[in-house]
Design an enzyme around this catalytic site. Structure first.
Site, PDB file in Angstrom:
ATOM      1  N   PHE A  19       0.848  -1.188   0.000  1.00 27.80           N
ATOM      2  CA  PHE A  19       0.000   0.000   0.000  1.00 27.80           C
ATOM      3  C   PHE A  19       0.891   1.248   0.000  1.00 27.80           C
ATOM      4  CE2 PHE A  19      -1.983  -3.485   2.267  1.00 27.80           C
ATOM      5  CZ  PHE A  19      -3.217  -3.594   1.636  1.00 27.80           C
ATOM      6  N   SER A  28      -6.766  -7.535  -1.478  1.00 26.42           N
ATOM      7  CA  SER A  28      -6.304  -7.005  -0.197  1.00 26.42           C
ATOM      8  C   SER A  28      -6.768  -5.567  -0.033  1.00 26.42           C
ATOM      9  CB  SER A  28      -4.777  -7.053  -0.109  1.00 26.42           C
ATOM     10  OG  SER A  28      -4.314  -8.384  -0.109  1.00 26.42           O
ATOM     11  N   CYS A  40      -3.600  -5.227   6.644  1.00 29.26           N
ATOM     12  CA  CYS A  40      -3.917  -5.863   5.373  1.00 29.26           C
ATOM     13  C   CYS A  40      -4.904  -7.010   5.604  1.00 29.26           C
ATOM     14  CB  CYS A  40      -2.642  -6.395   4.719  1.00 29.26           C
ATOM     15  SG  CYS A  40      -2.922  -7.206   3.129  1.00 29.26           S
ATOM     16  N   THR A  71      -8.117  -9.564   3.757  1.00 29.63           N
ATOM     17  CA  THR A  71      -8.565 -10.138   2.491  1.00 29.63           C
ATOM     18  C   THR A  71     -10.077 -10.025   2.357  1.00 29.63           C
ATOM     19  OG1 THR A  71      -6.736 -11.729   2.488  1.00 29.63           O
ATOM     20  CG2 THR A  71      -8.625 -12.229   1.081  1.00 29.63           C
ATOM     21  N   ALA A  73      -8.094 -12.697  11.894  1.00 29.55           N
ATOM     22  CA  ALA A  73      -7.610 -13.820  12.687  1.00 29.55           C
ATOM     23  C   ALA A  73      -7.328 -13.397  14.128  1.00 29.55           C
ATOM     24  CB  ALA A  73      -6.334 -14.390  12.063  1.00 29.55           C
ATOM     25  N   HIS A  90       1.303  -4.637   7.568  1.00 27.73           N
ATOM     26  CA  HIS A  90       1.674  -5.540   8.655  1.00 27.73           C
ATOM     27  C   HIS A  90       1.956  -4.700   9.901  1.00 27.73           C
ATOM     28  CE1 HIS A  90       3.277  -8.416   5.320  1.00 27.73           C
ATOM     29  NE2 HIS A  90       1.959  -8.369   5.359  1.00 27.73           N
ATOM     30  N   THR A 119       4.583  11.892   8.609  1.00 28.84           N
ATOM     31  CA  THR A 119       5.983  12.238   8.854  1.00 28.84           C
ATOM     32  C   THR A 119       6.221  12.449  10.338  1.00 28.84           C
ATOM     33  OG1 THR A 119       6.143  13.326   6.694  1.00 28.84           O
ATOM     34  CG2 THR A 119       7.835  13.859   8.312  1.00 28.84           C
TER      35      THR A 119
END
Length: 236
Positions: A2, A47, A54, A56, A70, A108, A154
């Site tokens: 991404f 995704s 991330c 699905t 999960a 992640h 930033t």
């Protein structure tokens, strides 16, 4: 992959516990609505970044989609604190034609951070955050990239000793990310810029490969050269 440029803000309209035999534990299925603009080219299995995580796409229909979360993801992110009506940042995965206006974001989540304070600065707001995993601060550098709830921001200041970092949300960003509505005590998902972690691993691997009976050989050479140069200067 991404960019950290949030495309739209969706609304959680349903949370359903998944069958443990399918999810490996007490997972959750999220239904997120009000996001038709990012589903025009959607396919099952695509995704989508939800608050920087991330996920699905398992089903989609018109303005909404479903995604399974999960148990491990629930433990490591703030998705477990979502409820019906919660707003979430959404971004589709990059395509070959995507302009990289943010930075490389994997989706992640490394840790969550607690908002310590929100301070107005003109029409902007400075957010001070304390990460749960303080060891990750070694990758956070002033003027470097960081991802908060999926938004590329930033870093404006870091204090390793006290364990916090700051980012600034300008007026434009405030209108387009959920972080702007959060208050001290709330949590955000944090993804560290992967470049820093890759550099660290490469450097450590290089030094380990040059080790000989103690300190890395390359460091011995550097120190030896500096000492020689200093001695030569003093002898002149």
């Amino acid at each position: 992959m991404f960019t950290g440029l949030v495309e739209t803000i969706g609304t959680v309209t349903a949370l359903t516990s998944l069958d443990p035999s399918l999810s490996g534990g007490n997972g959750t299925s999220l239904t997120i609505s009000d996001c038709a603009s990012i589903l025009t080219d959607a396919q099952a299995g695509d995704s989508i970044s939800v608050n920087g995580t991330c996920l699905t796409v398992t089903e989609f229909d018109g303005p909404s989609f479903k995604a399974g979360v999960a148990p491990e993801t629930l433990r490591r992110t703030n998705l477990g604190r979502l409820k019906e009506g919660s707003k979430v940042n959404l971004e589709r995965a990059v395509s070959a034609s995507t302009r990289m206006g943010g930075h490389f974001v994997q989706g992640h989540v490394d840790t969550v951070a607690t908002i310590e304070s929100v301070t107005p600065d003109g029409n902007a707001y400075t957010f001070r955050l304390s990460p749960r995993d303080k060891s990750l601060l070694r990758y956070v550098v002033e003027k470097g990239f960081i991802t908060l709830d999926g938004a590329s921001l930033t870093v404006t200041k870091v204090d390793d000793a006290q364990g916090w970092f700051e980012v600034m949300l300008i007026a434009y960003t405030q209108e387009r990310v959920v972080t702007a509505t959060k208050q001290p005590g709330d949590e955000v998902n944090v993804e560290i810029d992967v470049v820093g972690k890759l550099v660290e691993k490469s450097v450590v691997g290089y030094f380990e490969s040059t080790t000989k009976d103690g300190p890395p050989a390359i460091l011995e050479k550097i120190v030896g050269r500096l000492v020689d140069e200093k001695l030569n200067t003093l002898q002149r």
